[in-house]
Scaffold this motif. Structure first.
Motif, PDB file in Angstrom:
ATOM      1  N   CYS A 283       0.922  -1.287   0.143  1.00 44.77           N
ATOM      2  CA  CYS A 283       0.046   0.152  -0.011  1.00 44.77           C
ATOM      3  C   CYS A 283       0.664   1.202   0.330  1.00 44.77           C
ATOM      4  O   CYS A 283       2.267   1.183   0.130  1.00 44.77           O
ATOM      5  CB  CYS A 283      -0.836  -0.014   1.192  1.00 44.77           C
ATOM      6  SG  CYS A 283       0.129   0.244   2.890  1.00 44.77           S
ATOM      7  N   GLY A 287       3.121  -0.701   3.741  1.00 43.50           N
ATOM      8  CA  GLY A 287       2.598  -2.038   4.242  1.00 43.50           C
ATOM      9  C   GLY A 287       2.531  -3.058   3.043  1.00 43.50           C
ATOM     10  O   GLY A 287       2.404  -2.480   1.845  1.00 43.50           O
ATOM     11  N   HIS A 289       0.310  -6.094   1.818  1.00 44.15           N
ATOM     12  CA  HIS A 289      -1.080  -6.596   2.368  1.00 44.15           C
ATOM     13  C   HIS A 289      -1.275  -7.830   1.423  1.00 44.15           C
ATOM     14  O   HIS A 289      -1.281  -8.042   0.520  1.00 44.15           O
ATOM     15  CB  HIS A 289      -2.142  -5.585   2.226  1.00 44.15           C
ATOM     16  CG  HIS A 289      -2.128  -4.490   3.124  1.00 44.15           C
ATOM     17  ND1 HIS A 289      -2.559  -4.321   4.383  1.00 44.15           N
ATOM     18  CD2 HIS A 289      -1.505  -3.224   2.946  1.00 44.15           C
ATOM     19  CE1 HIS A 289      -2.233  -3.211   4.978  1.00 44.15           C
ATOM     20  NE2 HIS A 289      -1.676  -2.578   4.169  1.00 44.15           N
ATOM     21  N   CYS A 344      -2.267  -1.483   9.793  1.00 37.32           N
ATOM     22  CA  CYS A 344      -1.519  -0.603   8.781  1.00 37.32           C
ATOM     23  C   CYS A 344      -2.312   0.888   8.956  1.00 37.32           C
ATOM     24  O   CYS A 344      -3.308   0.815   9.001  1.00 37.32           O
ATOM     25  CB  CYS A 344      -1.613  -1.164   7.494  1.00 37.32           C
ATOM     26  SG  CYS A 344      -0.408  -0.051   6.493  1.00 37.32           S
ATOM     27  N   CYS A 346      -2.737   2.566   6.638  1.00 34.91           N
ATOM     28  CA  CYS A 346      -3.619   2.820   5.623  1.00 34.91           C
ATOM     29  C   CYS A 346      -5.198   2.403   5.769  1.00 34.91           C
ATOM     30  O   CYS A 346      -5.857   2.630   5.106  1.00 34.91           O
ATOM     31  CB  CYS A 346      -3.096   2.229   4.371  1.00 34.91           C
ATOM     32  SG  CYS A 346      -3.491   0.642   4.290  1.00 34.91           S
TER      33      CYS A 346
HETATM   34 ZN   LIG Z   1      -1.423  -0.428   4.254  1.00 32.81          ZN
END
Ligand SMILES: [Zn+2]
Length: 477
Positions: A283, A287, A289, A344, A346
């Protein structure tokens, strides 16, 4: 327009139609993802037991109605050896066979679909044993979208990019039997215009081509990305990609750092597998994912016991929830993965994995010239008769051991690899290839080291594996 091109255009349209849903699933909450996985898992096992003779026997006792992620670990693991041995009974379309897919793969260069709908690719994986995978029409589109949906979200949200063709440059695999090259070909034109630079090209040629293409997005192997970042920092490469996808090899901290110095914080790590496409994808917050709407990932230790978040696995069991034509249920791949606890910044509910911190020791360096393992992999992987191989770096080239099940022209193979090394800049490369009955394995049956660089004493940076220095140590800024 050729028959292939007409079919391909339909496939592009299909991928475009899937895009909004696949992007939306990135934002699903954890409960919705879990419910979706459970439904898909039951559907997958139902299809497998109905249409695959092998699974019908193997999973005869499974109560599909109570199957979920807590009972999934009770099912047996599928190894690559089993998959390849029982392939014809595992696929759920009785028209498909391994022999026929091999035949189809040998014509991958020309572009075609098997039975008007199937795409085959090969996988080397980290163990060096050759695998063949087949994707159905829709699942091939999902395979591609699982890697690119994050990038497509960026593109679709940007009015400037919406007004003109958006260019994606791939500096990756050269051959269409490889997932990266095969998806790039099939889906070029789906939101993005693809331009491919085979990783076997000399760096200078890639730089010239990229300067001309001025890509909006770029996909590159980390080892190549490192070389390109140095070219950018030296003022020779002038591109400004919005995002850079790095995959197929560990994205080491120093490679991420060099790329971020060159292009800002836009590097997206991709844990790509031939078995599931974008198995985990980065992302914008750094991170990486897991694609938890498309796969179930069970990290395990060497003996197969589950490892907890925060601990590195020795392997993972992967269940592909979107490609029922080839049921991969708890399929063992020897990738080391650390699932991270916590969430995260995000906000994604898809769990994160850590960037792999191991050494990027698959790259051979000859007097400052880095040679990517793909150079060997692409030639060796194309020979259907070669089921396993091991490549040892020598001062002037490589000594290769192969295990074959069918006759292979070793001279032809040697000549092609020698020519590829010469194109990379080696002077008078020396390559030997011998057939062997078995390959030496250092750490048990699952751990075959496929690429063995010259001894540590010839590469000072390799003497400190705990704190690796950049591997690509050619002259630079
Ligand atoms: Zn993320």
């Amino acid at each position: 327009m050729s028959d292939y091109e007409a079919l391909r255009q339909r496939h592009v349209a299909r991928a475009v139609a899937f895009t909004p849903r696949l992007i939306e699933q990135l934002d699903w909450p954890a409960e919705r993802l879990a419910a979706h996985r459970q439904e898909r898992l039951r559907q997958l096992v139902r299809t497998a037991t109905e249409r695959s003779p092998w699974y019908r026997r193997r999973l005869a006792d499974v109560d599909i109605g109570r199957l979920d992620e807590t009972t999934l670990p009770e099912l047996p693991v599928l190894t690559k050896t089993e998959l390849m041995e029982h392939f014809d009974d595992i696929v759920t379309d009785r028209r498909l066979s391994l022999a026929q897919l091999e035949q189809h793969l040998s014509t991958a260069e020309t572009g075609s679909y098997l039975f008007g709908r199937y795409t085959a690719i090969t996988s080397g994986g980290s163990t060096g044993q050759r695998g063949v995978l087949v994707y159905d029409w829709d699942s091939w589109a999902v395979h591609w979208l699982s890697v690119f949906r994050g990038v497509l979200r960026v593109k679709l949200a940007d009015p400037a990019l919406a007004r003109r063709p958006t260019v994606l440059a791939s500096v990756a695999a050269a051959h269409f039997s490889h997932g990266t090259a095969a998806t790039a070909r099939t889906f070029s034109g789906a939101h993005l215009t693809g331009i491919r630079f085979p990783v076997t090209l000399p760096t200078g040629d890639i730089v010239t081509g990229l300067n001309r293409a001025r890509p909006d997005f770029m996909l590159a192997y980390p080892s190549v990305l490192y070389a390109l970042a140095r070219e950018a920092l030296a003022g020779r490469l002038h591109i400004a990609p919005r995002r850079i996808l790095a995959g197929a090899e560990p994205l080491l901290p120093e490679i991420r750092a060099a790329a971020e110095r060159a292009w800002g914080g836009k590097v997206i790590n991709v844990w790509g597998t031939s078995e599931a496409g974008g198995t985990a994808v980065g992302c914008d917050q750094g991170g990486t994912h897991i694609s938890e709407d498309q796969v179930i990932i069970e990290p395990a230790d060497l003996s197969g016991r589950p490892v907890v978040p925060g601990e590195r696995s020795a392997k993972v069991y992967l269940t592909n929830l979107y490609n029922p034509v080839l049921g991969l249920i708890r399929y063992e791949i020897t990738d080391e993965v650390t699932v991270l606890p916590g969430s995260c910044p995000c906000g994604s509910a898809h769990r994160r994995i850590a960037d792999v911190q191991g050494r990027l020791d698959d790259v051979f360096v000859y007097r400052g010239i880095p040679v990517h393992p793909y150079l060997f992999r692409s030639e060796l992987g194309r020979e259907a008769g070669v089921i396993e191989y091991q490549v040892r770096q020598t001062p002037a080239g490589a000594a290769i051991a192969v295990r074959c099940t069918a006759p292979v022209s070793l001279d032809g193979l040697r000549d092609r690899i020698t020519a590829a090394l010469a194109r990379s800049g080696l002077e008078r490369p020396q390559v030997t290839i011998e057939t062997v009955d078995r390959l030496e394995r250092a750490g048990g049956p699952a751990k075959l080291k496929r690429f063995i660089p010259l001894a540590a004493n010839s590469e000072p940076s390799r003497q400190a594996p705990a704190a690796p220095e950049p591997i690509l140590i050619s002259a630079g800024p």
